[in-house]
Design an enzyme around this catalytic site. Structure first.
Site, PDB file in Angstrom:
ATOM      1  CG  HIS A 151       7.471  -4.879  -2.727  1.00  0.00           C
ATOM      2  ND1 HIS A 151       7.493  -3.692  -3.062  1.00  0.00           N
ATOM      3  CD2 HIS A 151       8.443  -5.703  -3.156  1.00  0.00           C
ATOM      4  CE1 HIS A 151       8.462  -3.391  -3.696  1.00  0.00           C
ATOM      5  NE2 HIS A 151       9.432  -4.317  -3.874  1.00  0.00           N
TER       6      HIS A 151
ATOM      7  CD  GLU B 191       2.878  -2.826   0.460  1.00  0.00           C
ATOM      8  OE1 GLU B 191       3.474  -1.539   0.748  1.00  0.00           O
ATOM      9  OE2 GLU B 191       3.943  -3.529   0.031  1.00  0.00           O
TER      10      GLU B 191
ATOM     11  CB  CYS C 137       7.164   0.869  -3.812  1.00  0.00           C
ATOM     12  SG  CYS C 137       6.420  -0.697  -4.494  1.00  0.00           S
TER      13      CYS C 137
ATOM     14  CB  CYS D 159       2.800  -1.729  -3.384  1.00  0.00           C
ATOM     15  SG  CYS D 159       3.841  -3.287  -3.170  1.00  0.00           S
TER      16      CYS D 159
END
Length: 167
Positions: A42, A44, A78, A81
């Site tokens: 992801h 991040e 999410c 993260c």
């Protein structure tokens, strides 16, 4: 938004982020899950890896390497993260739109501050930063044919909705 657009052009879910410290961007990234065939890639986590790999950005080992850092991300982090950000001691997060399926800053689960933790400090997360732009890039992505989906679905009859309800 620039990184989200880059993700969109690469056929990734269009999420992009930028980490800021002392008024300066120190890392930016986009989703790379399809490209790398790794569900943990992801935006991040991609940016956190870049920060931790640069000795100029993390000169001394610290349990909270992001303590003086603010994150701007197009979509609510999410649960995975949001947890990583808490463990890294992020100062604050601003995000565009809610993540109603996987949101870790309150939409599904409040990993950032809603859950007690014996060690890692909570962080403030604020929704709505460039919200309309974030929603529109996601909508543009989700009406396209996603050849990376496990079971691709025909979306030839879908129409891009441009009206965004207020929060």
């Amino acid at each position: 938004m620039e990184m989200a657009e880059e993700a969109f052009r690469a056929s990734e879910v269009p999420v992009g982020c930028i980490f800021v410290r002392d008024g300066k961007a120190i890392a930016k990234a986009r989703n790379r899950t399809n490209e790398l065939r790794n569900a943990t890639r992801h935006a991040e986590l991609e940016a956190i890896d870049a920060i931790l790999a640069d000795p100029m950005l993390t000169p001394e080992p610290s349990p909270y390497a992001l303590a003086d850092t603010t994150l701007y991300v197009t979509v609510e982090p999410c649960i995975m993260c949001a947890s990583a950000l808490r463990q890294m001691g992020i100062k604050e997060v601003f995000y565009g739109c809610d993540n109603e399926r996987f949101g870790g800053c309150g939409s599904v689960l409040g990993v950032n501050s809603g859950l007690e933790h014996p060690k890692h400090p909570a962080y403030k997360a604020t929704a709505g930063h460039c919200r309309e732009d974030a929603i529109m890039v996601l909508r543009r992505f989700y009406i396209t044919e996603n050849t990376n989906a496990p079971t691709p679905r025909s979306k030839s009859n879908r129409v891009l909705k441009t009206e965004i309800p207020s929060r």
